[in-house]
Design a protein around this motif. Structure first.
Motif, mmCIF file in Angstrom:
data_model
loop_
_atom_site.group_PDB
_atom_site.id
_atom_site.type_symbol
_atom_site.label_atom_id
_atom_site.label_comp_id
_atom_site.label_asym_id
_atom_site.label_seq_id
_atom_site.Cartn_x
_atom_site.Cartn_y
_atom_site.Cartn_z
ATOM 1 N N ALA A 1 0.872 -1.187 0.000
ATOM 2 C CA ALA A 1 0.000 0.000 0.000
ATOM 3 C C ALA A 1 0.906 1.232 0.000
ATOM 4 N N PRO A 2 0.343 2.423 -0.157
ATOM 5 C CA PRO A 2 1.207 3.615 -0.138
ATOM 6 C C PRO A 2 1.690 3.959 1.269
ATOM 7 N N ASP A 3 2.774 4.671 1.332
ATOM 8 C CA ASP A 3 3.302 5.192 2.597
ATOM 9 C C ASP A 3 4.099 6.437 2.228
ATOM 10 N N LEU A 4 4.979 6.872 3.103
ATOM 11 C CA LEU A 4 5.793 8.066 2.854
ATOM 12 C C LEU A 4 6.383 8.049 1.447
ATOM 13 N N GLY A 5 6.167 9.111 0.705
ATOM 14 C CA GLY A 5 6.814 9.266 -0.594
ATOM 15 C C GLY A 5 6.225 8.443 -1.724
ATOM 16 N N THR A 6 5.181 7.667 -1.450
ATOM 17 C CA THR A 6 4.513 6.924 -2.532
ATOM 18 C C THR A 6 3.031 7.307 -2.526
ATOM 19 N N ALA B 1 -8.667 7.989 4.023
ATOM 20 C CA ALA B 1 -9.003 7.130 5.157
ATOM 21 C C ALA B 1 -8.126 7.317 6.391
ATOM 22 N N THR B 2 -6.815 7.465 6.198
ATOM 23 C CA THR B 2 -5.947 7.533 7.372
ATOM 24 C C THR B 2 -6.192 8.839 8.137
ATOM 25 N N GLY B 3 -6.165 9.955 7.407
ATOM 26 C CA GLY B 3 -6.368 11.258 8.063
ATOM 27 C C GLY B 3 -7.747 11.361 8.684
ATOM 28 N N PHE C 1 1.803 17.685 5.933
ATOM 29 C CA PHE C 1 0.606 18.053 5.172
ATOM 30 C C PHE C 1 0.549 17.222 3.890
ATOM 31 N N GLY C 2 0.870 15.933 4.025
ATOM 32 C CA GLY C 2 0.776 15.019 2.890
ATOM 33 C C GLY C 2 -0.560 14.314 2.969
ATOM 34 N N ASN C 3 -0.568 13.060 2.566
ATOM 35 C CA ASN C 3 -1.831 12.314 2.552
ATOM 36 C C ASN C 3 -2.525 12.333 3.913
ATOM 37 N N VAL C 4 -1.800 12.016 4.957
ATOM 38 C CA VAL C 4 -2.429 11.910 6.280
ATOM 39 C C VAL C 4 -2.762 13.297 6.842
ATOM 40 N N GLY C 5 -1.773 14.199 6.837
ATOM 41 C CA GLY C 5 -1.945 15.509 7.462
ATOM 42 C C GLY C 5 -3.031 16.347 6.807
ATOM 43 N N PRO D 1 0.915 14.586 14.982
ATOM 44 C CA PRO D 1 2.095 14.381 14.151
ATOM 45 C C PRO D 1 1.688 13.497 12.967
ATOM 46 N N ALA D 2 1.942 13.972 11.748
ATOM 47 C CA ALA D 2 1.476 13.218 10.569
ATOM 48 C C ALA D 2 2.510 13.267 9.455
ATOM 49 N N ALA D 3 3.804 13.288 9.842
ATOM 50 C CA ALA D 3 4.838 13.328 8.796
ATOM 51 C C ALA D 3 5.796 12.148 8.967
ATOM 52 N N VAL D 4 6.868 12.371 9.708
ATOM 53 C CA VAL D 4 7.905 11.342 9.803
ATOM 54 C C VAL D 4 8.050 10.850 11.249
ATOM 55 N N GLY D 5 8.862 9.834 11.445
ATOM 56 C CA GLY D 5 9.045 9.262 12.775
ATOM 57 C C GLY D 5 10.032 10.064 13.624
ATOM 58 N N GLY E 1 -0.806 10.371 13.911
ATOM 59 C CA GLY E 1 -1.138 10.038 12.520
ATOM 60 C C GLY E 1 0.027 9.358 11.840
ATOM 61 N N ALA E 2 1.248 9.834 12.105
ATOM 62 C CA ALA E 2 2.451 9.223 11.536
ATOM 63 C C ALA E 2 2.755 7.927 12.270
ATOM 64 N N ASN E 3 3.613 7.113 11.686
ATOM 65 C CA ASN E 3 4.105 5.933 12.372
ATOM 66 C C ASN E 3 5.313 6.318 13.201
HETATM 67 P P1 NAD Z 1 3.214 11.788 2.405
HETATM 68 O O1 NAD Z 1 4.496 11.542 1.696
HETATM 69 O O2 NAD Z 1 1.952 11.909 1.635
HETATM 70 O O3 NAD Z 1 3.333 13.131 3.280
HETATM 71 C C1 NAD Z 1 4.381 13.355 4.180
HETATM 72 C C2 NAD Z 1 4.318 14.798 4.643
HETATM 73 O O4 NAD Z 1 5.369 15.014 5.576
HETATM 74 C C3 NAD Z 1 4.538 15.817 3.539
HETATM 75 O O5 NAD Z 1 3.770 16.969 3.816
HETATM 76 C C4 NAD Z 1 6.033 16.128 3.642
HETATM 77 O O6 NAD Z 1 6.361 17.409 3.115
HETATM 78 C C5 NAD Z 1 6.205 16.083 5.141
HETATM 79 N N1 NAD Z 1 7.573 15.786 5.553
HETATM 80 C C6 NAD Z 1 8.429 14.882 5.014
HETATM 81 N N2 NAD Z 1 9.595 14.908 5.679
HETATM 82 C C7 NAD Z 1 9.464 15.837 6.658
HETATM 83 C C8 NAD Z 1 10.309 16.311 7.667
HETATM 84 N N3 NAD Z 1 11.545 15.839 7.815
HETATM 85 N N4 NAD Z 1 9.843 17.264 8.504
HETATM 86 C C9 NAD Z 1 8.591 17.749 8.363
HETATM 87 N N5 NAD Z 1 7.727 17.341 7.426
HETATM 88 C C10 NAD Z 1 8.172 16.402 6.580
HETATM 89 O O7 NAD Z 1 3.124 10.646 3.502
HETATM 90 P P2 NAD Z 1 1.810 10.152 4.268
HETATM 91 O O8 NAD Z 1 1.230 9.019 3.505
HETATM 92 O O9 NAD Z 1 0.980 11.318 4.622
HETATM 93 O O10 NAD Z 1 2.462 9.518 5.573
HETATM 94 C C11 NAD Z 1 2.795 10.332 6.693
HETATM 95 C C12 NAD Z 1 3.026 9.438 7.893
HETATM 96 O O11 NAD Z 1 1.846 8.694 8.157
HETATM 97 C C13 NAD Z 1 4.136 8.409 7.746
HETATM 98 O O12 NAD Z 1 4.736 8.216 9.012
HETATM 99 C C14 NAD Z 1 3.400 7.148 7.363
HETATM 100 O O13 NAD Z 1 4.115 5.993 7.705
HETATM 101 C C15 NAD Z 1 2.148 7.309 8.189
HETATM 102 N N6 NAD Z 1 0.986 6.558 7.690
HETATM 103 C C16 NAD Z 1 0.484 6.759 6.447
HETATM 104 C C17 NAD Z 1 -0.626 6.055 6.034
HETATM 105 C C18 NAD Z 1 -1.276 6.293 4.693
HETATM 106 O O14 NAD Z 1 -2.338 5.718 4.442
HETATM 107 N N7 NAD Z 1 -0.726 7.119 3.831
HETATM 108 C C19 NAD Z 1 -1.217 5.104 6.887
HETATM 109 C C20 NAD Z 1 -0.700 4.934 8.169
HETATM 110 C C21 NAD Z 1 0.407 5.662 8.558
#
Ligand code: NAD
Length: 422
Positions: free
Chosen positions: A150-155, A195-197, A225-229, A298-302, A321-323
């Protein structure tokens, strides 16, 4: 064997195992089962050539796919493209996926994958080549009944479409169920993108009620502010919260009166990042954690809420929101300060839940309405929250420990009844 070096060793894997060990001890888990759950069942590391658009430039990339436990059914988990992806990180995240799927009652074990690459600079053609070659490298490892990415960071959805296409070309027929988070035209589920957000924010009213907070007008700060945020921000604004801060890789934006999320979203869609957005005052990513607010997402990185900033977090509720956004040390600090934290394995489980719906729909070739999907998602999330809160109250532990107890117990039970083969 004290000197044994495990291939997955990394700070993040050590943290995931440390968490697991604490809970395993607390619930008196059978040591044989604990030993099996402490390490991933299968791990694949691949290296492959990646030709850039500049024809003469060929890089070697590293890719990973880890399946933590195959007891519950196929494994499920995202694929991330990021410069620091490594086996230890992917193995830790695969383990967390097992607990997450278990908490919401899905018939999956956990998996995770990724490619060590900087996705931001890649052209569309380069992104496609990375995805198709990575898929070809892991093709015997994944499948609709074995392991479903499934998609995650950067996909994103497009990456999942290329993955589905590559897999389908290799097996000779369209196989939508090999991946979730696809575009709806290919059998993707309505509402998967959000769904996640939305799932995170579906828990906001219950979490707020638990600490005696009013939802209406509550101030929310969102890191990422990606998919989740983005969808968390939209959903929070819809239920009457004031989203006072958001951020992405370019920095943050702050407006104590509440940011106009539709306009901010429009800005990001046309400019790529939040940089220069006139709807608020620019702040740093670090400041997002410290602004005055009631709820922090928190909805970006770990690893972003640490022992350096946890003392100064003003929020009463943290919805992960983030992992893995909170380090172990920060977790203790927040807990001591009485912050009510809803952990990642519960808070962001909405994504994998709708992924599960997508997989079921693909296997049945029968698609549900948006109302059915959103309704079932809410029901599952709210039941999981209530169950975890009940464990937390009964056992007098925080929500992270309670969620882990619930997740681990179900998997351990399944392992015990399946027994050891041969
Ligand atoms: P995404 O790539 O769509 O968005 C990531 C966001 O974080 C972007 O706004 C990006 O600019 C920002 N970002 C990246 N690096 C950063 C940094 N160093 N400092 C601040 N901001 C930064 O990813 P996503 O799908 O929104 O996933 C975000 C988190 O949520 C990840 O930890 C992911 O594992 C987790 N997650 C995602 C899903 C999903 O369905 N997409 C599900 C469960 C958990």
């Amino acid at each position: 064997m004290e000197s044994e070096v495990l291939e997955w060793e990394s700070p993040m894997f050590a943290e995931a195992v440390g968490q697991f060990d604490r809970v395993a001890k607390f619930i008196g888990l059978d040591e044989n089962v604990a030993a099996r759950l402490r390490t991933p069942q299968r791990s694949l590391v691949v290296t492959f050539p990646f030709r850039r658009d500049e024809y003469g430039e060929v890089d070697t990339l590293y890719g990973y796919r880890v399946q933590h436990v195959l007891t519950m059914g196929p494994t499920k988990g995202g694929i991330r493209y990021a410069p620091d992806v490594n086996l230890g990180e992917v193995a830790a995240l695969a383990m967390l996926m097992t607990w997450k799927c278990s908490i919401v009652g899905l018939p999956f074990g956990g998996a995770k994958g990724g490619v060590r690459v900087v996705p931001q600079g890649l052209t569309r053609a380069e992104m496609q080549r990375v995805t198709r070659r990575y898929t070809a490298e892991i093709i015997n490892f994944i499948g609709p009944s074995t392991d479903i990415p499934a998609p995650d960071l950067g996909t994103n959805e497009q990456v999942m479409a290329w993955l589905m296409d590559t897999y389908s070309q290799h097996v000779g027929h369209a196989t939508p169920a090999v991946v979730t988070g696809k575009p709806p035209e290919l059998g993707g589920s309505i509402a998967r993108r959000e769904a996640t957000g939305r799932g995170v924010v579906s828990l906001l009213p219950s979490a707020a009620a638990h600490v005696g907070l009013e939802v209406d007008g509550a101030r929310v700060a969102i890191h990422g502010f990606g998919n989740v945020g983005r969808y968390a921000a939209i959903a929070a604004a819809e239920i009457g919260c004031r989203v006072v801060a958001v951020s992405d890789i370019s920095g943050g934006l702050y407006n104590p009166a509440g940011l106009p999320i539709a306009k901010v979203t429009e800005w990001v869609d046309s400019h790529g990042t939040l940089e220069g957005c006139p709807e608020g005052e620019p702040i740093s990513n670090e400041e997002v954690f410290l602004v005055d607010c009631e709820i922090l997402i928190p909805a970006a990185v770990g690893g972003v809420i640490t022992d350096e900033n946890a003392h100064d977090v003003t929020a009463k509720v943290v919805l992960e929101g983030a992992n893995n956004p909170t380090t172990g040390a920060a977790d203790v600090i927040l807990d001591d300060r009485g912050v009510f934290l809803v952990p990642d394995i519960l808070a962001n489980a909405g994504g994998v839940t709708v992924s599960y719906f997508e997989w079921v729909q693909d296997l049945q070739n029968y698609f549900w309405s948006e109302n059915e999907i959103v309704g079932r998602l809410r029901e599952i999330m709210s039941r999981a929250f209530d169950d975890v809160l009940a464990v937390s109250e009964k056992r007098q532990v925080n929500m992270r420990t309670a969620a882990l107890i619930k997740g681990i117990e179900r998997v351990a039970q399944a392992k015990l009844v399946r027994g050891v083969y041969p």
